[in-house]
Design an enzyme around this catalytic site. Structure first.
Site, PDB file in Angstrom:
ATOM      1  N   GLY A   1       0.778  -1.240   0.000  1.00  0.00           N
ATOM      2  CA  GLY A   1       0.000   0.000   0.000  1.00  0.00           C
ATOM      3  C   GLY A   1       0.805   1.283   0.000  1.00  0.00           C
ATOM      4  N   THR A   2       2.108   1.201   0.283  1.00  0.00           N
ATOM      5  CA  THR A   2       2.923   2.420   0.247  1.00  0.00           C
ATOM      6  C   THR A   2       3.650   2.585  -1.079  1.00  0.00           C
ATOM      7  OG1 THR A   2       4.814   1.275   1.248  1.00  0.00           O
ATOM      8  CG2 THR A   2       3.283   2.398   2.746  1.00  0.00           C
ATOM      9  N   GLY A   3       3.400   1.672  -2.017  1.00  0.00           N
ATOM     10  CA  GLY A   3       4.089   1.729  -3.304  1.00  0.00           C
ATOM     11  C   GLY A   3       3.452   2.689  -4.283  1.00  0.00           C
TER      12      GLY A   3
ATOM     13  N   LEU B   1       1.693   2.305  -7.090  1.00  0.00           N
ATOM     14  CA  LEU B   1       0.277   2.067  -7.365  1.00  0.00           C
ATOM     15  C   LEU B   1      -0.498   1.798  -6.085  1.00  0.00           C
ATOM     16  CD1 LEU B   1      -1.980   1.740  -9.460  1.00  0.00           C
ATOM     17  CD2 LEU B   1      -1.387  -0.693  -9.590  1.00  0.00           C
ATOM     18  N   GLY B   2       0.145   1.134  -5.129  1.00  0.00           N
ATOM     19  CA  GLY B   2      -0.545   0.754  -3.902  1.00  0.00           C
ATOM     20  C   GLY B   2      -1.169   1.914  -3.169  1.00  0.00           C
TER      21      GLY B   2
ATOM     22  N   LYS C   1       4.688 -14.144 -13.264  1.00  0.00           N
ATOM     23  CA  LYS C   1       3.260 -13.860 -13.058  1.00  0.00           C
ATOM     24  C   LYS C   1       2.402 -15.066 -13.433  1.00  0.00           C
ATOM     25  CE  LYS C   1       3.453  -8.819 -13.387  1.00  0.00           C
ATOM     26  NZ  LYS C   1       3.034  -7.592 -14.112  1.00  0.00           N
TER      27      LYS C   1
ATOM     28  N   ARG D   1      -0.293 -17.131 -11.243  1.00  0.00           N
ATOM     29  CA  ARG D   1      -1.636 -17.427 -11.747  1.00  0.00           C
ATOM     30  C   ARG D   1      -1.958 -18.913 -11.617  1.00  0.00           C
ATOM     31  NH1 ARG D   1      -3.493 -14.266 -17.220  1.00  0.00           N
ATOM     32  NH2 ARG D   1      -3.184 -12.119 -16.519  1.00  0.00           N
TER      33      ARG D   1
ATOM     34  N   HIS E   1      10.381  -5.015 -22.357  1.00  0.00           N
ATOM     35  CA  HIS E   1       8.959  -4.645 -22.365  1.00  0.00           C
ATOM     36  C   HIS E   1       8.702  -3.526 -23.373  1.00  0.00           C
ATOM     37  CE1 HIS E   1       8.450  -6.399 -18.026  1.00  0.00           C
ATOM     38  NE2 HIS E   1       9.067  -7.219 -18.861  1.00  0.00           N
TER      39      HIS E   1
END
Length: 313
Positions: free
Chosen positions: A12-14, A16-17, A139, A143, A271
């Site tokens: 949550g501190t990132g 996006l987070g 990822k 998944r 990417h």
């Protein structure tokens, strides 16, 4: 509408987070944020956590190195969203989520898990080149663990973060747009998709109680933001009222430059290669096992690339 789910946000501190926490609170969810002891004496993150608390979020202590703490944190909520970093130039932590999968299995109460994805859909990147494919491969490992465990999920494919891609006119190593020149990838005409980070968070939170996205991929494809690099540059030129000097980098030239970089840089550049030379984000149709966010949630007035660029004037 029914009772809104209780949400635990990990990471949550990132980058996006912190936006996910804000969006969760704004949309009226009882919001929990994992406070990891590993944060140590990082005062900025500590202050951010307590600012969340002052806004109404609950802080819950837990660590990937403490299975019981994760289980106890999960038992407080209905939905868990993981936003830990998968970017090698920061810290690549994707496989830590396998510990989270184990904790979700034991807790037994999670109605939906949104793992740390939020970029290119890894299921479509089986032919990605080394070394950048490690991101997609990891990822997919997560998944598989989720699906093998029968955990309800939604995968969010958010494509290009505007702050990283729009600001630098899609050029690696730049987050502010030049007023003089730009280098195009090839002819600059491969389509990509750009999404404001606050919009990514808003769409993500919107989907957690939506049965239409359960056990599906949610693609973020705001129509006005499906643009080529050249079109992004043209929008910037229109705002500036002048033309930039343009040079072009061929596919082989890009690959030659990439090979000279260190490992972390090569992962990121891989990417860019697939996005801007192959058009991997926009060269397919969304299938029946997926949904598109701007169609499902038209009430979210997303920020268009043209408007996003105005902050740099």
């Amino acid at each position: 509408m029914g009772i809104k789910s209780k949400v635990l946000i990990i990471g949550g501190t990132g980058y996006l987070g912190k936006r996910l926490v804000k969006a969760s609170l704004q949309q009226g969810h009882e919001t929990y944020v994992l406070q990891r002891p590993e944060i140590g004496v990082d005062i900025e993150k500590i202050e951010m956590l307590f600012s969340f608390k002052m806004q109404g979020a609950h802080l819950v202590i837990g660590s990937f190195d403490d299975h019981r703490s994760l289980v106890e944190a999960l038992k407080k909520v209905d939905v868990v969203i993981c936003a830990i970093s998968g970017v090698h130039i920061r810290s690549h932590q994707i496989l830590l989520q396998l510990k989270l999968v184990d904790a979700i299995k034991e807790a037994g109460n999670i109605k939906r898990f949104l793992p740390s994805e939020f970029g290119t859909d890894p299921a479509r990147m089986a032919d990605a080149i080394e070394p950048g494919r490690v991101t997609f491969d990891d990822k997919m490992v997560v998944r598989k663990a989720i699906e093998d465990a029968g955990i309800p999920f939604t995968y969010v494919s958010a494509n290009c973060f505007a702050g990283y891609m729009v600001g630098g006119l899609c050029q690696p190593g730049y987050i502010l747009p030049s007023r003089e020149s730009v280098t195009l990838f090839g002819d600059g005409n491969k389509k990509s998709i750009f999404v404001d980070e606050d919009d990514i968070a808003a769409y993500t939170i919107k989907t957690i109680d939506d049965p239409r996205t359960l056990n599906k991929t949610l693609y973020l494809r705001p129509p006005a933001n499906i643009l080529s690099q050249r079109e992004v540059v043209e929008l910037w030129e229109n705002l500036l009222g002048k033309q930039l000097h343009k040079t072009s980098l061929s596919e082989q030239e890009f690959l030659n430059i990439m090979k000279e970089q260190d490992y972390a840089e090569q992962v990121g550049l891989t990417h860019y290669y697939h996005i801007y030379y192959h058009g991997c984000l926009a060269n397919f149709e969304i299938g029946k096992d997926a949904e598109e966010a701007s169609v499902l949630y038209p009430e979210i007035k997303y920020i268009k690339v043209e408007d996003y660029l105005k902050r740099y004037l």
